[in-house]
Design an enzyme around this catalytic site. Structure first.
Site, PDB file in Angstrom:
ATOM      1  N   ASP A 241       0.860  -1.183   0.000  1.00  0.00           N
ATOM      2  CA  ASP A 241       0.000   0.000   0.000  1.00  0.00           C
ATOM      3  C   ASP A 241       0.900   1.239   0.000  1.00  0.00           C
ATOM      4  O   ASP A 241       1.919   1.267   0.698  1.00  0.00           O
ATOM      5  CB  ASP A 241      -0.896  -0.010   1.251  1.00  0.00           C
ATOM      6  N   ILE A 242       0.530   2.262  -0.770  1.00  0.00           N
ATOM      7  CA  ILE A 242       1.379   3.459  -0.837  1.00  0.00           C
ATOM      8  C   ILE A 242       1.244   4.340   0.416  1.00  0.00           C
ATOM      9  O   ILE A 242       2.082   5.200   0.649  1.00  0.00           O
ATOM     10  CB  ILE A 242       1.125   4.306  -2.108  1.00  0.00           C
TER      11      ILE A 242
ATOM     12  N   ASN B 178     -12.854  -2.915   2.602  1.00  0.00           N
ATOM     13  CA  ASN B 178     -13.736  -1.751   2.713  1.00  0.00           C
ATOM     14  C   ASN B 178     -14.717  -1.781   1.545  1.00  0.00           C
ATOM     15  O   ASN B 178     -14.343  -2.149   0.431  1.00  0.00           O
ATOM     16  CB  ASN B 178     -12.918  -0.459   2.682  1.00  0.00           C
TER      17      ASN B 178
ATOM     18  N   GLY C 229     -15.177   3.215   3.855  1.00  0.00           N
ATOM     19  CA  GLY C 229     -13.776   3.609   3.751  1.00  0.00           C
ATOM     20  C   GLY C 229     -13.100   3.221   2.454  1.00  0.00           C
ATOM     21  O   GLY C 229     -11.886   3.353   2.316  1.00  0.00           O
ATOM     22  N   GLN C 230     -13.871   2.757   1.468  1.00  0.00           N
ATOM     23  CA  GLN C 230     -13.273   2.361   0.194  1.00  0.00           C
ATOM     24  C   GLN C 230     -12.914   3.611  -0.601  1.00  0.00           C
ATOM     25  O   GLN C 230     -13.772   4.430  -0.921  1.00  0.00           O
ATOM     26  CB  GLN C 230     -14.243   1.485  -0.600  1.00  0.00           C
TER      27      GLN C 230
ATOM     28  N   HIS D  57     -10.658  -4.974  -3.181  1.00  0.00           N
ATOM     29  CA  HIS D  57      -9.310  -5.301  -2.729  1.00  0.00           C
ATOM     30  C   HIS D  57      -9.308  -5.614  -1.242  1.00  0.00           C
ATOM     31  O   HIS D  57     -10.197  -5.211  -0.513  1.00  0.00           O
ATOM     32  CB  HIS D  57      -8.314  -4.178  -3.051  1.00  0.00           C
TER      33      HIS D  57
ATOM     34  N   HIS E 153      -6.892  -5.602   2.286  1.00  0.00           N
ATOM     35  CA  HIS E 153      -5.708  -5.080   2.962  1.00  0.00           C
ATOM     36  C   HIS E 153      -5.201  -6.160   3.910  1.00  0.00           C
ATOM     37  O   HIS E 153      -5.968  -6.633   4.762  1.00  0.00           O
ATOM     38  CB  HIS E 153      -6.060  -3.850   3.809  1.00  0.00           C
TER      39      HIS E 153
END
Length: 115
Positions: free
Chosen positions: A31-32, A88, A94-95, A101, A103
Site C-alpha cells: 500500500d502506498i 472496505n 472507507g473504500q 481489494h 488489505h
C-alpha cells in the site's frame, strides 16, 4: 476495465508496482500509504467495484483469493503473530479505490475498534 481505475492499470502493468505476489487471477503489492509496518493490497485482476458487485460467476475467484491470502501473509512473515484482513466497501465503508481489494495489515498489535 474502467479507464480511470488505478488498480486495473496496475494489474495491466500500465503502472509499475513492487509485486509481492502474482498469478493469473490476483496481484499483491505494498500500500502506498501504509497503516501498519506491513500493509499489502491484494486485488483481483478482474474489475469488480466492491463486495456488493460479486456474482455467482466470482465464486472460484473469491475462493482463490481467500486461499492465497494466508500464503501471502506467511511469505510476509505474519503467520506466527497474526495479521488483520480488511475489505472496505463503498464510501462509508472507507473504500477509496472502487476496485475490490483486501488489505493485509501486520507487524504490530492491532487495536479494536479499527476506526
Amino acid at each position: 476495465m474502467p479507464q480511470e481505475c488505478i488498480f486495473c492499470k496496475i494489474s495491466a502493468k500500465e503502472i509499475p508496482v513492487p509485486v509481492i505476489y502474482e498469478d493469473e487471477y490476483i496481484i499483491a503489492f505494498p500500500d502506498i500509504k501504509p497503516a501498519a509496518p506491513v500493509h499489502v493490497l491484494v486485488i483481483p485482476k478482474k474489475h469488480i467495484a466492491n463486495l456488493l458487485e460479486l456474482t455467482s460467476d466470482d465464486i472460484m475467484l473469491m475462493g482463490h483469493v481467500l486461499s492465497t491470502i494466508p500464503k501471502i501473509a506467511t511469505k510476509l512473515g505474519l503467520a506466527e503473530d497474526g495479521f488483520r484482513l480488511v475489505v472496505n466497501t463503498k464510501d462509508n465503508g472507507g473504500q477509496t479505490v472502487h476496485h475490490l481489494h483486501w488489505h493485509i495489515l501486520g507487524g504490530r498489535f492491532m487495536t479494536w475498534p479499527p476506526g
